[in-house]
Write an enzyme that holds these catalytic residues in place. Structure first.
Site, mmCIF file in Angstrom:
data_model
loop_
_atom_site.group_PDB
_atom_site.id
_atom_site.type_symbol
_atom_site.label_atom_id
_atom_site.label_comp_id
_atom_site.label_asym_id
_atom_site.label_seq_id
_atom_site.Cartn_x
_atom_site.Cartn_y
_atom_site.Cartn_z
ATOM 1 N N SER A 294 0.810 -1.218 0.000
ATOM 2 C CA SER A 294 0.000 0.000 0.000
ATOM 3 C C SER A 294 0.849 1.276 0.000
ATOM 4 O O SER A 294 1.510 1.582 -0.979
ATOM 5 C CB SER A 294 -0.966 -0.046 1.188
ATOM 6 O OG SER A 294 -1.935 0.960 1.107
ATOM 7 N N ASP A 305 10.185 5.651 -10.215
ATOM 8 C CA ASP A 305 9.828 6.238 -11.511
ATOM 9 C C ASP A 305 10.583 7.530 -11.784
ATOM 10 O O ASP A 305 10.915 7.837 -12.933
ATOM 11 C CB ASP A 305 8.319 6.502 -11.573
ATOM 12 C CG ASP A 305 7.524 5.245 -11.890
ATOM 13 O OD1 ASP A 305 8.148 4.176 -12.052
ATOM 14 O OD2 ASP A 305 6.285 5.323 -11.971
ATOM 15 N N LYS A 319 -0.643 -4.352 -3.059
ATOM 16 C CA LYS A 319 -1.936 -3.836 -2.590
ATOM 17 C C LYS A 319 -2.060 -2.392 -3.079
ATOM 18 O O LYS A 319 -1.598 -1.456 -2.456
ATOM 19 C CB LYS A 319 -2.000 -3.928 -1.060
ATOM 20 C CG LYS A 319 -3.406 -3.820 -0.479
ATOM 21 C CD LYS A 319 -3.758 -2.394 -0.182
ATOM 22 C CE LYS A 319 -5.095 -2.283 0.520
ATOM 23 N NZ LYS A 319 -5.509 -0.894 0.728
#
Length: 431
Positions: A294, A305, A319
C-alpha cells in the site's frame, strides 16, 4: 407487509446514498424494477430467518452480517465496521492500540499475515509475512469475517492467545503470544558507517514529521560526511495516503507522486511534489520485500519512476487499491474500495506490486571457516608444545570472542544497500 416495508426502505436508502456515477449506470444498463425485486427477495429471506431459524437472532446482527457480506463479496478490503470496530480503527491510525502487532488480511477464508510490526508481541514471537493463521485459541478461523478475527486477537493487555500458524514448507504449529499495548513509533534511525539508515514501520499520523526529525539527527551526527540514505520499507503494511505522499515529497523536487483512478473519471486525483529535497540530493536506496504494501508501494514506486532512489530487495505485496472510510451515523462506518493507485509512469500497483531495481533475497551471512593442514604443534612430542601459557590462553579467548561475533545475525540486504551507496558516493565524488 413487513417484508415490503423493509424492501422499500432499502431501495430508498440505495437511491439516497448512491453516487452520481451509480445513478447513471443504473439508467443506462440496469432495470430499477429488477433491483426492487431483488431487494424484495432480501426482505423475504430476512423475515423467514427471523421467524424460523432454530435460534432467536437479533435483527441488528442479521442486517450487519448481510451488509458486511455484500461488501466482502466485492474484494478482501471492503467491509462494514460497527461502532466498536470503527473506534478501534481510529485509535490505530493515531498510533496506539491494543493487540498482537500484525497487519492482516483474509485469503481463502484464513487470516494472512501481511507483515508483523517491529518490536511487537507478534514480531517477537516470530510471525512472518505470508504466514496463515488457521485457529485462534483452538477455534477455526474459517467462517469468521476479518473484523471478527481481529476482534478475537485483541483483548486485555497481559492475556495470552494461542494462534495456529501454517507456513510454507512446514507443518502447522502453535504460537502463544501475550497481548500488549501496541505503541507505534513509526520511524527509527541510526548511522551505518557514513550512511544514514531510516526505518519506517507504518504510515501513521506523524510519520512524515518523524522522517524529518530522523534525517536532521543523522545530518547533525555525520555532517558533511554523510554519503547517502537507506530507507527501509520492508514489512511496512502501509497506512495513511497523505503520509505516503508527504514522505515521497520529502525526496522529490517536482513531478507527480501518485494518482488515484476511480470509476468516475471526474473523481480521479493526482498528487504532486513541491520543491525541496530533505537529503540535499544524496543517493537513496529503498529496501522492499513481500511485506511492503500500500503506502510503502506508493513511496517506492514514486521514487523509482523519478529515478530518485534505487529499490533493492524483493517484489512488494501488490496492494494498490484505495479504501474510503464512509461514516454511517449511528452505526459505525464502511470501508469501500473506490479507486486504484498508479505510479507516476502510469503503472498499476494492484496485484502486480513493485519490482526492485536490484533483486536481493534475504540471506544469512556466514564467514567460511579457514581450513589448514597439520601444524608443528599438532605433532606428537613437538618441542615447546603447550608452553606459551598466557599468550595461548589469550589467543583462545580471542577465538571464542570471534566465534560469538559470527553468531550475530547480519542483515544481508542492508549490507548490500550500504555498499551500493558507498559505491555511488565513491564514483560520484561524494566524501
Amino acid at each position: 407487509m413487513k417484508t415490503k416495508l423493509i424492501a422499500l426502505t432499502l431501495l430508498a436508502t440505495t437511491l439516497a446514498f448512491a453516487p452520481q456515477g451509480s445513478k447513471q449506470a443504473w439508467a443506462e444498463g440496469q432495470n430499477p424494477a429488477e433491483t426492487y425485486e431483488l431487494l424484495n427477495l432480501f426482505g423475504d429471506v430476512f423475515e423467514r430467518v427471523r421467524a424460523n431459524y432454530v435460534e432467536e437472532t437479533a435483527d441488528r446482527d442479521l442486517i450487519e452480517a448481510a451488509v458486511n457480506g455484500m461488501l466482502k463479496s466485492l474484494d478482501p478490503h471492503s467491509s462494514y465496521m460497527n461502532k466498536k470496530t470503527y473506534g478501534d480503527m481510529q485509535v490505530q491510525t493515531r498510533g496506539q492500540f491494543g493487540g498482537l502487532g500484525i497487519e492482516v488480511t483474509m485469503e481463502g477464508g484464513l487470516i494472512k499475515v501481511v507483515s508483523p510490526i517491529d518490536d511487537t508481541p507478534a514480531f517477537r514471537a516470530g510471525l512472518k509475512t505470508n504466514d496463515f493463521l488457521t485457529h485462534l485459541d483452538g477455534e477455526a478461523v474459517m467462517g469468521l469475517t476479518l473484523e471478527k478475527a481481529v476482534e478475537k486477537m485483541r483483548g486485555k493487555v497481559g492475556t495470552d492467545i494461542t494462534v495456529t500458524v501454517r507456513r510454507e514448507g512446514q507443518d502447522a504449529f502453535d504460537v502463544t503470544i501475550t497481548r500488549a499495548i501496541i505503541k507505534l513509533r513509526s520511524v527509527r534511525s541510526r548511522t551505518e558507517d557514513k550512511v544514514g539508515y531510516v526505518r519506517i514501520t507504518s504510515f501513521s499520523e506523524n510519520t512524515s514529521k518523524g522522517l524529518g526529525d530522523a534525517v536532521d539527527k543523522l545530518k547533525e551526527e555525520m555532517g558533511d560526511q554523510m554519503q547517502g540514505l537507506v530507507l527501509d520499507l520492508r514489512n511496512n503494511p502501509g497506512g495513511l495516503l497523505d503520509q505516503a505522499v508527504a514522505v515521497s515529497d520529502a525526496f522529490l523536487d517536482k513531478g507527480e507522486i501518485v494518482s488515484t483512478r476511480s470509476r468516475d473519471p471526474d473523481e480521479s486525483q493526482r498528487f504532486n511534489a513541491r520543491p525541496g529535497d530533505i537529503t540535499g540530493g544524496l543517493p537513496v536506496v529503498i529496501l522492499i520485500n513481500g511485506g511492503s504494501a500500500s503506502a510503502s508501494e506508493i513511496v517506492a514506486g514514486a521514487l523509482q519512476d523519478h529515478g530518485r532512489a534505487i529499490l533493492l530487495g524483493t517484489k512488494t505485496f501488490g496492494k494498490g487499491s484505495v479504501q474510503t472510510i464512509v461514516p454511517l451515523p449511528g452505526h459505525g462506518a464502511m470501508r469501500l474500495t473506490t479507486a486504484r493507485y498508479y505510479t507516476p509512469s502510469g503503472r498499476s500497483i494492484q496485484a502486480t506490486g513493485i519490482e526492485p531495481d536490484i533483486q536481493v533475497a534475504p540471506a544469512k551471512v556466514e564467514e567460511l571457516e579457514t581450513r589448514h593442514g597439520r601444524r608443528e604443534a599438532d605433532l606428537r612430542g613437538a618441542l615447546d608444545k603447550g608452553k606459551n601459557g598466557p599468550a595461548e590462553e589469550e589467543e583462545n579467548k580471542t577465538d571464542k570472542a570471534e566465534d560469538e561475533k559470527k553468531k550475530e545475525v547480519l542483515d544481508f540486504q542492508l549490507m548490500r544497500a550500504v555498499d551500493l551507496i558507498k559505491g555511488i558516493a565513491m564514483f560520484g565524488g561524494q566524501k
